[in-house]
Design a protein around this motif. Structure first.
Motif, PDB file in Angstrom:
ATOM      1  N   TRP A 193       6.411   4.769   9.402  1.00  0.00           N
ATOM      2  CA  TRP A 193       7.567   5.337   8.691  1.00  0.00           C
ATOM      3  C   TRP A 193       7.400   5.170   7.184  1.00  0.00           C
ATOM      4  O   TRP A 193       7.633   6.108   6.413  1.00  0.00           O
ATOM      5  CB  TRP A 193       8.845   4.662   9.181  1.00  0.00           C
ATOM      6  CG  TRP A 193      10.051   5.016   8.381  1.00  0.00           C
ATOM      7  CD1 TRP A 193      10.783   6.169   8.439  1.00  0.00           C
ATOM      8  CD2 TRP A 193      10.668   4.207   7.369  1.00  0.00           C
ATOM      9  NE1 TRP A 193      11.819   6.126   7.528  1.00  0.00           N
ATOM     10  CE2 TRP A 193      11.769   4.939   6.865  1.00  0.00           C
ATOM     11  CE3 TRP A 193      10.407   2.936   6.859  1.00  0.00           C
ATOM     12  CZ2 TRP A 193      12.599   4.427   5.866  1.00  0.00           C
ATOM     13  CZ3 TRP A 193      11.224   2.437   5.860  1.00  0.00           C
ATOM     14  CH2 TRP A 193      12.303   3.179   5.370  1.00  0.00           C
ATOM     15  N   ARG A 194       6.977   3.979   6.750  1.00  0.00           N
ATOM     16  CA  ARG A 194       6.755   3.751   5.322  1.00  0.00           C
ATOM     17  C   ARG A 194       5.651   4.666   4.785  1.00  0.00           C
ATOM     18  O   ARG A 194       5.781   5.246   3.693  1.00  0.00           O
ATOM     19  CB  ARG A 194       6.376   2.291   5.074  1.00  0.00           C
ATOM     20  CG  ARG A 194       7.506   1.290   5.223  1.00  0.00           C
ATOM     21  CD  ARG A 194       6.992  -0.127   4.949  1.00  0.00           C
ATOM     22  NE  ARG A 194       8.010  -1.124   5.161  1.00  0.00           N
ATOM     23  CZ  ARG A 194       8.917  -1.488   4.259  1.00  0.00           C
ATOM     24  NH1 ARG A 194       8.886  -0.900   3.066  1.00  0.00           N
ATOM     25  NH2 ARG A 194       9.812  -2.407   4.533  1.00  0.00           N
ATOM     26  N   VAL A 195       4.579   4.790   5.537  1.00  0.00           N
ATOM     27  CA  VAL A 195       3.464   5.623   5.095  1.00  0.00           C
ATOM     28  C   VAL A 195       3.902   7.080   4.961  1.00  0.00           C
ATOM     29  O   VAL A 195       3.564   7.756   3.969  1.00  0.00           O
ATOM     30  CB  VAL A 195       2.271   5.490   6.068  1.00  0.00           C
ATOM     31  CG1 VAL A 195       1.229   6.579   5.810  1.00  0.00           C
ATOM     32  CG2 VAL A 195       1.641   4.108   5.934  1.00  0.00           C
ATOM     33  N   ARG A 196       4.672   7.575   5.915  1.00  0.00           N
ATOM     34  CA  ARG A 196       5.139   8.965   5.825  1.00  0.00           C
ATOM     35  C   ARG A 196       6.039   9.156   4.609  1.00  0.00           C
ATOM     36  O   ARG A 196       5.959  10.183   3.919  1.00  0.00           O
ATOM     37  CB  ARG A 196       5.876   9.363   7.109  1.00  0.00           C
ATOM     38  CG  ARG A 196       4.986   9.387   8.333  1.00  0.00           C
ATOM     39  CD  ARG A 196       5.592  10.197   9.476  1.00  0.00           C
ATOM     40  NE  ARG A 196       6.966   9.870   9.741  1.00  0.00           N
ATOM     41  CZ  ARG A 196       7.389   8.871  10.518  1.00  0.00           C
ATOM     42  NH1 ARG A 196       6.491   8.067  11.091  1.00  0.00           N
ATOM     43  NH2 ARG A 196       8.666   8.665  10.731  1.00  0.00           N
ATOM     44  N   ALA A 197       6.906   8.185   4.333  1.00  0.00           N
ATOM     45  CA  ALA A 197       7.772   8.281   3.157  1.00  0.00           C
ATOM     46  C   ALA A 197       6.940   8.288   1.881  1.00  0.00           C
ATOM     47  O   ALA A 197       7.231   9.040   0.930  1.00  0.00           O
ATOM     48  CB  ALA A 197       8.764   7.123   3.145  1.00  0.00           C
ATOM     49  N   ALA A 198       5.888   7.470   1.851  1.00  0.00           N
ATOM     50  CA  ALA A 198       5.025   7.420   0.679  1.00  0.00           C
ATOM     51  C   ALA A 198       4.266   8.724   0.492  1.00  0.00           C
ATOM     52  O   ALA A 198       4.125   9.228  -0.636  1.00  0.00           O
ATOM     53  CB  ALA A 198       4.050   6.250   0.816  1.00  0.00           C
ATOM     54  N   LEU A 199       3.760   9.289   1.571  1.00  0.00           N
ATOM     55  CA  LEU A 199       3.037  10.559   1.482  1.00  0.00           C
ATOM     56  C   LEU A 199       3.953  11.675   0.999  1.00  0.00           C
ATOM     57  O   LEU A 199       3.539  12.530   0.199  1.00  0.00           O
ATOM     58  CB  LEU A 199       2.434  10.914   2.841  1.00  0.00           C
ATOM     59  CG  LEU A 199       1.310  10.004   3.347  1.00  0.00           C
ATOM     60  CD1 LEU A 199       0.889  10.422   4.752  1.00  0.00           C
ATOM     61  CD2 LEU A 199       0.120  10.022   2.405  1.00  0.00           C
ATOM     62  N   ALA A 200       5.193  11.671   1.472  1.00  0.00           N
ATOM     63  CA  ALA A 200       6.152  12.688   1.027  1.00  0.00           C
ATOM     64  C   ALA A 200       6.419  12.557  -0.468  1.00  0.00           C
ATOM     65  O   ALA A 200       6.536  13.558  -1.185  1.00  0.00           O
ATOM     66  CB  ALA A 200       7.449  12.557   1.820  1.00  0.00           C
ATOM     67  N   ALA A 201       6.534  11.313  -0.956  1.00  0.00           N
ATOM     68  CA  ALA A 201       6.764  11.103  -2.377  1.00  0.00           C
ATOM     69  C   ALA A 201       5.580  11.588  -3.200  1.00  0.00           C
ATOM     70  O   ALA A 201       5.745  12.251  -4.234  1.00  0.00           O
ATOM     71  CB  ALA A 201       7.026   9.621  -2.648  1.00  0.00           C
ATOM     72  N   ALA A 202       4.368  11.285  -2.750  1.00  0.00           N
ATOM     73  CA  ALA A 202       3.175  11.735  -3.467  1.00  0.00           C
ATOM     74  C   ALA A 202       3.062  13.254  -3.465  1.00  0.00           C
ATOM     75  O   ALA A 202       2.709  13.860  -4.481  1.00  0.00           O
ATOM     76  CB  ALA A 202       1.937  11.101  -2.857  1.00  0.00           C
ATOM     77  N   ALA A 218       0.830  -1.204   0.000  1.00  0.00           N
ATOM     78  CA  ALA A 218       0.000   0.000   0.000  1.00  0.00           C
ATOM     79  C   ALA A 218       0.865   1.254   0.000  1.00  0.00           C
ATOM     80  O   ALA A 218       0.527   2.252  -0.647  1.00  0.00           O
ATOM     81  CB  ALA A 218      -0.923  -0.003   1.210  1.00  0.00           C
ATOM     82  N   SER A 219       1.975   1.205   0.718  1.00  0.00           N
ATOM     83  CA  SER A 219       2.865   2.369   0.752  1.00  0.00           C
ATOM     84  C   SER A 219       3.459   2.641  -0.628  1.00  0.00           C
ATOM     85  O   SER A 219       3.538   3.796  -1.064  1.00  0.00           O
ATOM     86  CB  SER A 219       3.985   2.152   1.780  1.00  0.00           C
ATOM     87  OG  SER A 219       3.455   2.123   3.093  1.00  0.00           O
ATOM     88  N   ARG A 220       3.863   1.590  -1.317  1.00  0.00           N
ATOM     89  CA  ARG A 220       4.393   1.789  -2.672  1.00  0.00           C
ATOM     90  C   ARG A 220       3.313   2.353  -3.600  1.00  0.00           C
ATOM     91  O   ARG A 220       3.597   3.210  -4.445  1.00  0.00           O
ATOM     92  CB  ARG A 220       4.940   0.471  -3.221  1.00  0.00           C
ATOM     93  CG  ARG A 220       6.264   0.058  -2.610  1.00  0.00           C
ATOM     94  CD  ARG A 220       6.921  -1.057  -3.405  1.00  0.00           C
ATOM     95  NE  ARG A 220       6.152  -2.301  -3.349  1.00  0.00           N
ATOM     96  CZ  ARG A 220       6.306  -3.221  -2.421  1.00  0.00           C
ATOM     97  NH1 ARG A 220       7.202  -3.043  -1.456  1.00  0.00           N
ATOM     98  NH2 ARG A 220       5.579  -4.321  -2.435  1.00  0.00           N
ATOM     99  N   ALA A 221       2.079   1.879  -3.426  1.00  0.00           N
ATOM    100  CA  ALA A 221       0.987   2.404  -4.249  1.00  0.00           C
ATOM    101  C   ALA A 221       0.748   3.883  -3.962  1.00  0.00           C
ATOM    102  O   ALA A 221       0.504   4.678  -4.880  1.00  0.00           O
ATOM    103  CB  ALA A 221      -0.287   1.597  -3.997  1.00  0.00           C
ATOM    104  N   MET A 222       0.818   4.268  -2.693  1.00  0.00           N
ATOM    105  CA  MET A 222       0.637   5.677  -2.340  1.00  0.00           C
ATOM    106  C   MET A 222       1.729   6.545  -2.945  1.00  0.00           C
ATOM    107  O   MET A 222       1.473   7.660  -3.398  1.00  0.00           O
ATOM    108  CB  MET A 222       0.625   5.836  -0.823  1.00  0.00           C
ATOM    109  CG  MET A 222      -0.665   5.420  -0.166  1.00  0.00           C
ATOM    110  SD  MET A 222      -0.641   5.791   1.603  1.00  0.00           S
ATOM    111  CE  MET A 222       0.432   4.500   2.205  1.00  0.00           C
ATOM    112  N   ALA A 223       2.954   6.031  -2.936  1.00  0.00           N
ATOM    113  CA  ALA A 223       4.083   6.815  -3.443  1.00  0.00           C
ATOM    114  C   ALA A 223       3.934   7.148  -4.921  1.00  0.00           C
ATOM    115  O   ALA A 223       4.475   8.151  -5.392  1.00  0.00           O
ATOM    116  CB  ALA A 223       5.390   6.058  -3.205  1.00  0.00           C
ATOM    117  N   THR A 224       3.195   6.336  -5.674  1.00  0.00           N
ATOM    118  CA  THR A 224       3.028   6.580  -7.109  1.00  0.00           C
ATOM    119  C   THR A 224       1.889   7.530  -7.427  1.00  0.00           C
ATOM    120  O   THR A 224       1.699   7.900  -8.586  1.00  0.00           O
ATOM    121  CB  THR A 224       2.765   5.253  -7.842  1.00  0.00           C
ATOM    122  OG1 THR A 224       1.501   4.710  -7.418  1.00  0.00           O
ATOM    123  CG2 THR A 224       3.866   4.234  -7.562  1.00  0.00           C
TER     124      THR A 224
END
Length: 308
Positions: free
Chosen positions: A285-294, A24-30
């Motif tokens: 931590w993963r979710v925050r990294a993904a949100l930052a990427a998005a 889910a985190s990888r999906a959010m990052a995209t």
């Protein structure tokens, strides 16, 4: 293991299963925007607090508050003998409060919004009454945090962080590798990225874990060679200080893997709870990294890739 840990262990495993997960985190990052990434978390444990968040900083804060609330709920299921573990784990949020207050007392703006620690506070009810940097340091010295120095908000945060991971390792043997990695990364940042001499109290706290040879290192190779052999792997393969974020991502991933191992392989007891805490923290931590990427529109996250 005593029966009083069974309910807590069941609850801990259940909470860990509700994590967003790496996929889910990888999906959010995209996602093309922060809002579209947040929308993917609507049905997750983060959804309620993210609903009113506006902007990346608010979203990251909502993610952190979710994990703190999970800790507080989990603590309510623990037997009396587990209270210290939950309180120690929540210390990272008390550090955020202390650092924010120290920044404010140093003239850094209005009083910040503090994390609500409830019964998981170590010394925060007393600390938040401090009216000066000197009073804050004095209250800290008389608390379980101990002497973290008076060199300013930055060194104080470093000292608190090292003190926290050492406390966590002392309360749970399974957390010792996390303590070593955190100490290595803190030391590397100070001497190789900041190019600063560590404050006296930071050195005092780091030396029992890292020794002292690293203190005069001028490059990553010398720093790595000066570490205890058992800890050199933390920065193995890091070619320059600017790539230390890769070592940090690996350390987070290793802690997450340890958490999964504890959840799967432990009988009901403190290790299951510690495993759940690690998994929930690393998921955030993963979710925050993904949100930052998005939010940046990057289309992917190098941080998440490094932790894969």
């Amino acid at each position: 293991m005593k029966a009083d840990w069974v309910a807590a262990s069941v609850r801990a495993r259940s909470m860990a299963q509700r994590r967003a997960g790496a996929g889910a985190s990888r999906a959010m990052a995209t996602q093309p925007t922060l809002d579209s990434a947040v929308a993917l978390l609507r049905e997750s444990s983060y959804g309620q607090r993210l609903a009113g968040a506006r902007g990346l900083a608010a979203a990251e804060r909502a993610v952190q508050e979710t994990v703190l609330w999970q800790l507080r709920v989990l603590a309510g299921w623990l037997p009396a003998s587990g209270t210290a573990l939950a309180r120690t784990a929540a210390g990272i949020y008390e550090i955020e409060n202390i650092a924010a207050l120290a920044h404010h007392l140093a003239g850094g703006g209005p009083t910040p919004e503090f994390y609500a620690l409830g019964a998981l506070a170590t010394a925060w009810p007393r600390l938040r009454t401090a009216g000066s940097a000197e009073e804050l340091a004095a209250i800290l010295r008389a608390s379980a945090w101990g002497d973290v120095g008076t060199a300013g908000p930055g060194p104080m945060r470093d000292a608190l962080t090292v003190a926290w991971v050492r406390r966590l390792a002392a309360s749970a043997a399974a957390a010792r590798p996390w303590c070593g990695a955190a100490c290595v990364l803190a030391a590397a940042r100070i001497v190789l990225v900041d190019g600063a001499a560590p404050a006296a109290q930071v050195l005092h706290l780091l030396r029992p874990v890292l020794g002292s040879s690293w203190e005069t290192a001028s490059d990553i190779e010398g720093f790595t060679a000066a570490l205890p052999h058992s800890l050199q792997g933390v920065v193995l393969g890091v070619a320059s200080p600017k790539d230390l974020w890769r070592a940090e991502a690996r350390a987070y991933a290793a802690a997450e893997n340890d958490g999964f191992r504890l959840l799967r392989g432990s009988m009901p007891g403190p290790d299951v709870v510690l495993g759940a805490i690690a998994v929930l923290a690393m998921d955030a931590w993963r979710v925050r990294a993904a949100l930052a990427a998005a939010a940046s529109g990057a289309g992917s996250s190098e941080v998440l890739d490094a932790a894969a």
